[in-house]
Write an enzyme that holds these catalytic residues in place. Structure first.
Site, mmCIF file in Angstrom:
data_model
loop_
_atom_site.group_PDB
_atom_site.id
_atom_site.type_symbol
_atom_site.label_atom_id
_atom_site.label_comp_id
_atom_site.label_asym_id
_atom_site.label_seq_id
_atom_site.Cartn_x
_atom_site.Cartn_y
_atom_site.Cartn_z
ATOM 1 N N ARG A 127 0.805 -1.219 0.000
ATOM 2 C CA ARG A 127 0.000 0.000 0.000
ATOM 3 C C ARG A 127 0.845 1.281 0.000
ATOM 4 N NH1 ARG A 127 -3.722 -0.736 4.925
ATOM 5 N NH2 ARG A 127 -2.259 -2.381 5.442
ATOM 6 N N GLN A 164 13.398 -14.115 5.778
ATOM 7 C CA GLN A 164 12.131 -14.815 5.560
ATOM 8 C C GLN A 164 11.840 -14.702 4.064
ATOM 9 O OE1 GLN A 164 8.531 -12.881 6.842
ATOM 10 N NE2 GLN A 164 7.496 -14.802 7.312
ATOM 11 N N ASN A 172 37.223 42.700 2.314
ATOM 12 C CA ASN A 172 35.938 43.209 1.844
ATOM 13 C C ASN A 172 35.798 42.863 0.369
ATOM 14 O OD1 ASN A 172 33.652 45.355 2.650
ATOM 15 N ND2 ASN A 172 34.207 45.531 0.484
ATOM 16 N N ASN A 198 37.196 29.587 -10.458
ATOM 17 C CA ASN A 198 37.956 28.447 -9.920
ATOM 18 C C ASN A 198 38.048 27.265 -10.871
ATOM 19 O OD1 ASN A 198 35.140 28.125 -9.553
ATOM 20 N ND2 ASN A 198 35.482 26.556 -7.991
ATOM 21 N N TYR A 199 37.283 27.299 -11.938
ATOM 22 C CA TYR A 199 37.192 26.109 -12.799
ATOM 23 C C TYR A 199 37.649 26.468 -14.200
ATOM 24 C CZ TYR A 199 34.948 21.944 -14.840
ATOM 25 O OH TYR A 199 34.683 20.766 -15.494
HETATM 26 C C1 UD1 Z 1 -0.585 -7.800 13.177
HETATM 27 C C2 UD1 Z 1 -1.190 -8.656 14.264
HETATM 28 C C3 UD1 Z 1 -2.438 -7.976 14.790
HETATM 29 C C4 UD1 Z 1 -2.099 -6.595 15.296
HETATM 30 C C5 UD1 Z 1 -1.426 -5.785 14.195
HETATM 31 C C6 UD1 Z 1 -0.912 -4.481 14.744
HETATM 32 C C7 UD1 Z 1 -0.671 -10.939 13.601
HETATM 33 C C8 UD1 Z 1 -1.189 -12.200 13.069
HETATM 34 N N1 UD1 Z 1 -1.514 -9.942 13.708
HETATM 35 O O1 UD1 Z 1 -1.513 -7.766 12.112
HETATM 36 O O2 UD1 Z 1 -2.983 -8.734 15.824
HETATM 37 O O3 UD1 Z 1 -3.264 -5.942 15.728
HETATM 38 O O4 UD1 Z 1 -0.292 -6.506 13.680
HETATM 39 O O5 UD1 Z 1 -0.370 -3.689 13.733
HETATM 40 O O6 UD1 Z 1 0.484 -10.886 13.997
HETATM 41 N N2 UD1 Z 1 5.715 -9.388 8.666
HETATM 42 C C9 UD1 Z 1 6.783 -10.171 8.298
HETATM 43 N N3 UD1 Z 1 6.553 -11.366 7.694
HETATM 44 C C10 UD1 Z 1 5.299 -11.808 7.450
HETATM 45 C C11 UD1 Z 1 4.212 -11.013 7.830
HETATM 46 C C12 UD1 Z 1 4.448 -9.808 8.440
HETATM 47 O O7 UD1 Z 1 7.935 -9.781 8.517
HETATM 48 O O8 UD1 Z 1 5.181 -12.899 6.902
HETATM 49 C C13 UD1 Z 1 5.969 -8.107 9.316
HETATM 50 C C14 UD1 Z 1 5.487 -6.952 8.478
HETATM 51 O O9 UD1 Z 1 6.563 -6.451 7.676
HETATM 52 C C15 UD1 Z 1 5.066 -5.940 9.519
HETATM 53 C C16 UD1 Z 1 4.666 -6.793 10.721
HETATM 54 O O10 UD1 Z 1 5.229 -8.049 10.506
HETATM 55 O O11 UD1 Z 1 6.144 -5.116 9.903
HETATM 56 C C17 UD1 Z 1 3.153 -6.892 10.911
HETATM 57 O O12 UD1 Z 1 2.615 -7.521 9.790
HETATM 58 P P1 UD1 Z 1 1.196 -7.152 9.201
HETATM 59 O O13 UD1 Z 1 0.937 -7.997 8.035
HETATM 60 O O14 UD1 Z 1 1.102 -5.681 9.017
HETATM 61 O O15 UD1 Z 1 0.260 -7.636 10.414
HETATM 62 P P2 UD1 Z 1 -1.233 -7.265 10.609
HETATM 63 O O16 UD1 Z 1 -2.052 -8.074 9.716
HETATM 64 O O17 UD1 Z 1 -1.397 -5.795 10.563
#
Ligand code: UD1
Ligand code: CA
Length: 453
Positions: free
Chosen positions: A15, A73, A376, A385-386
């Site tokens: 997004r 990951q 002054n 300079n260039y």
């Molecule tokens: C998560 C929580 C939710 C909480 C919310 C708060 C879970 C299942 N849910 O949801 O309860 O209210 O955050 O913002 O944890 N990320 C990874 N690898 C992945 C998935 C995510 O590194 O496979 C990282 C994302 O980059 C991000 C963070 O984890 O920084 C949160 O992931 P996101 O997908 O935004 O979680 P939410 O669905 O918002």
């Protein structure tokens, strides 16, 4: 008690609609992920592991001076899976692991400390940072039992009607006992509406083993995650407000704090006045009693006491005490401006030193030069300079009076106590105590106009 942290930053951030990985977008001049890392470091977290995936190389590059380690990951199978990818980092460790997100830059040192202390003092297996929200939207819901103990977290997509009405939400930031977390992770599955391994399910698993789960309340503002450019601007506004309030507390006068843009890690001395529409960036230091009138950009520079700057750009340079700059001056990198200097309107200085008390009042360019004290410069002086290939050096001693519209063709030297006649093009050394005139003599052809009409 040993403390380490994992920062989740493998997600794609679709997004954001950006070529830059989400967590590298900047809030008040610093990458979101580095805000999180720096805050954790202030809380004496000993080791930090960043989970990277989408844009991994860029995130590594963007955090390379932070002394963190990385886990990769490859496929984003959920937050639980992301932590599983950090298993190597956790294995064999005993103590507490804090888990934070790379897109939540607003979390404060006070809150992290509060979380860590609460978790350790209460001997919890897991402690969650939670908030109460009027409109809990897409956040995971905190479900408590009849004893008001946290029982589980239910993702909004998996909520039943009653659960959906709960206003206490999961911030996505936690502390865990390392060994308990590792054992619970091995029990995670992805039987849910998103087909993901949820980190949040660890809570229910631990509760099922009769473990103690804690919750610490945090102001909603601090857990705001950035998922779009609009939210990035919101985070910027919150952070800016904090920064500006801190400077005002320290004695800085901000005429209109809503409209001054000071990055993090900037020092400003007391009684310095900053007008609106100023941008202060990088590692800038501004000492006491300065006045920064509107329309300046000051980046990575050092401004000493009692300096006045108007509508000017100053980059990677230093400005001495009691000096005035502008309006409309451009001080380019590696310039060192002395004390009581006047840099006036439409003056450009590049990679030069300017001695104390020198006046460069208007329409002048000085590049690759060493200028002494009390010189002054007349209006319209140009250091040439260039030569099209090389940048050449100009050396000017003390007390040189450079007439208007002089060209100083470098390399060239002007010694102490000298005068240069207006309109001169200087190509050779001007020796001490002399007047240099380097222009054609004036010839008047009398009656020329009448004869040629
Ligand atoms: C998560 C929580 C939710 C909480 C919310 C708060 C879970 C299942 N849910 O949801 O309860 O209210 O955050 O913002 O944890 N990320 C990874 N690898 C992945 C998935 C995510 O590194 O496979 C990282 C994302 O980059 C991000 C963070 O984890 O920084 C949160 O992931 P996101 O997908 O935004 O979680 P939410 O669905 O918002
Ligand atoms: Ca999120």
């Amino acid at each position: 008690m040993y403390k380490c942290a994992i920062v989740l930053a493998a997600g794609e951030g679709k997004r954001m609609k950006s070529e830059t990985p989400k967590t590298l977008h900047k809030v008040c001049g610093k990458e979101m992920i580095n805000h999180v890392i720096d805050t954790l470091k202030k809380c004496e977290v000993e080791d930090i592991d960043v989970v990277i995936g989408k844009g991994a190389e860029k995130v590594k590059e963007g955090t390379k001076d932070r002394n963190v380690v990385y886990s990769v990951q490859d496929k984003q199978l959920g937050t639980g899976h992301a932590v599983m990818c950090a298993e190597e980092f956790l294995k064999g460790k005993k103590g507490t692991v804090a888990i934070f997100v790379g897109d939540g830059p607003l979390i404060t040192e006070e809150t992290v400390n509060k979380l860590l202390n609460y978790h350790n003092e209460g001997s919890f297996s897991a402690t969650i940072l939670t908030s109460i929200m009027d409109n809990p939207a897409k956040y995971g819901r905190i479900i408590r039992n009849s004893n008001n103990e946290v029982e589980k977290i239910v993702e909004f997509k998996d909520c039943n009607e009653t659960e959906a009405k709960v206003k206490e939400i999961n911030s996505g930031m936690y502390c865990f006992d390392i060994e308990e977390l590792l054992s619970a992770l091995s029990n995670l599955n992805n039987n849910n509406n998103q087909g993901e391994y949820y980190l949040t399910d660890v809570i229910e698993i631990l509760k099922g083993k009769e473990k103690k789960i804690g919750a610490v309340d945090v102001p909603v503002e601090e857990i705001t995650a950035v998922n779009s450019k609009g939210e990035l601007a919101i985070a910027e506004r919150i952070m800016r407000k904090r920064i500006n309030e801190k400077h005002m507390e320290n004695g800085v006068i901000l005429i209109d704090p809503d409209n001054v843009y000071i990055n993090c890690d900037i020092q400003i001395g007391k009684d310095t006045i900053i007008y609106p529409n100023n941008f202060i960036e990088g590692k800038t230091v501004i000492k006491d009693n300065c006045i920064i009138y509107p329309g300046c950009r000051i980046n990575d520079s050092k401004i000493e006491e009692d300096v006045t700057i108007q509508s000017s750009v100053i980059i990677e340079s230093s400005i001495g005490k009691n000096t005035t700059v502008g309006p409309f001056a451009y001080i380019r990198p590696q310039s060192v401006i002395g004390n009581k200097v006047k840099i006036g309107d439409f003056v450009e200085i590049k990679k030069s030193t300017i001695g104390d008390g020198t006046k460069i009042s208007h329409l002048t360019y000085i590049g690759d030069a060493e200028v002494g004290e009390k010189c002054n410069f007349g209006c319209g002086t140009v250091v040439v300079n260039y030569d099209g290939v090389h940048k050449n050096k100009t050396i000017i001693g003390n007390n040189a009076f450079i007439g208007c519209n002089t060209n100083l063709v470098s390399p060239v030297e002007v010694e102490d106590d000298t005068y240069i006649a207006a309109g001169s093009t200087i190509t050779e050394k001007v020796p001490k105590n002399s007047l240099a005139i380097a222009r054609a003599r004036q010839v008047n052809k009398e009656n020329w106009v009448k004869k040629n009409k």
